[in-house]
Design an enzyme around this catalytic site. Structure first.
Site, PDB file in Angstrom:
ATOM      1  N   HIS A  62      48.754  31.058  45.117  1.00 15.53           N
ATOM      2  CA  HIS A  62      48.187  31.927  44.323  1.00 15.53           C
ATOM      3  C   HIS A  62      47.935  31.217  42.896  1.00 15.53           C
ATOM      4  CE1 HIS A  62      47.464  35.416  41.993  1.00 15.53           C
ATOM      5  NE2 HIS A  62      46.737  36.189  43.103  1.00 15.53           N
ATOM      6  N   GLU A 107      39.491  33.052  45.260  1.00 14.58           N
ATOM      7  CA  GLU A 107      39.868  33.961  43.865  1.00 14.58           C
ATOM      8  C   GLU A 107      39.574  33.039  42.953  1.00 14.58           C
ATOM      9  OE1 GLU A 107      42.676  36.999  44.987  1.00 14.58           O
ATOM     10  OE2 GLU A 107      44.184  35.304  44.777  1.00 14.58           O
ATOM     11  N   GLY A 163      42.358  40.368  37.929  1.00 17.35           N
ATOM     12  CA  GLY A 163      42.985  41.264  36.984  1.00 17.35           C
ATOM     13  C   GLY A 163      42.006  41.463  35.535  1.00 17.35           C
ATOM     14  N   GLY A 193      44.733  43.002  44.592  1.00 14.40           N
ATOM     15  CA  GLY A 193      46.065  42.795  43.858  1.00 14.40           C
ATOM     16  C   GLY A 193      45.851  44.162  43.190  1.00 14.40           C
TER      17      GLY A 193
END
Ligand code: PGA
Length: 234
Positions: free
Chosen positions: A88, A158, A164, A216
């Site tokens: 990640h 991603e 975010g 997320g």
């Protein structure tokens, strides 16, 4: 019903009382093994033995020994955990995980028969310099060096700049990048992740080469998350 995968990455969020409420609502709503909940590790036992799947957010590359604070793939497997997220962007950024380390983690996890979600994605700078494809290829080739059997592997695309931030790539851009990844790795399942919410998921699910989603922030609020589940699996 679609067989798209949905991975909830709860990151380092929620406390014990939030978790009980979360699980109560989730258990009442969900009986789909394609939904994978990746809570903070200490909460994992609460999520096991349900109708959905459970994953780790990270794993170590040794089987056992003096590695304070780490969890091994064999330990995860022995608990009944099926999935693990590896590479990640937050692990790469805050914990200096390199492609070399990621490669070691993937190899050990495959030995334990875990299903791996390998995260790849470009930063804003790389995007601005049109380096996305080159970077993705490097991340994929180095992470999978020496690995032949890719059956238990899933890629999550991603873009770092979309995580975010409430900014997502255009649907065409997602489609193009996923096509590019699937050209490198034939028959690979590829997920999209980054700022997915209950308003944009309807459009995202129309992209025909996306095999699922990594969520997320929106997965940490159980009500929002259940809405997203309903939209994906309706
Ligand atoms: P986000 O995170 O949905 O909050 O953008 C996605 C992720 O980091 O996997």
């Amino acid at each position: 019903m679609t067989n798209k995968l949905m991975i909830a990455n709860l990151k380092m969020n929620l406390e014990k009382t939030d978790i009980s409420n979360y699980i109560k609502k989730l258990n009442n709503h969900t009986n789909n093994k394609n939904i994978v909940i990746c809570p903070t590790s200490i909460y994992i036992p609460y999520f096991l033995k349900q109708e959905y799947s459970v994953g780790l957010q990270n794993v170590f590359y040794e089987e056992n020994g003096a590695y304070t604070g780490e969890i091994s793939p064999t330990q995860a497997k022995s608990m009944g955990i099926e999935y693990v997220i590896i590479g990640h962007s937050e692990r790469r950024k805050y914990f200096n995980e390199t492609n070399y380390i990621i490669n070691k983690k993937i190899k050990k996890s495959l030995d334990s028969n875990l299903k791996i979600i390998l995260c790849v994605g470009e930063t804003t700078k790389e995007k601005n310099f049109s380096k996305t494809k080159k970077l993705l290829k490097k991340q994929i080739v180095e992470a999978l060096k020496g690995i032949k059997d890719l059956d238990n592997l899933i890629i999550a695309y991603e873009p770092v700049w979309a995580i975010g931030t409430n900014i997502i790539p255009t649907e065409q851009d997602i489609k193009n990048v996923i096509d590019y990844i699937k050209n490198i790795l034939k028959d690979m399942k590829v997920l999209y992740g980054g700022s997915i919410n209950e308003s944009n998921v309807e459009n995202l699910k129309q992209i025909d080469n996306v095999d699922g989603f990594l969520i997320g922030g929106s997965s940490t609020n159980i009500d929002k998350f259940l809405k997203i589940i309903d939209i994906i699996y309706e």
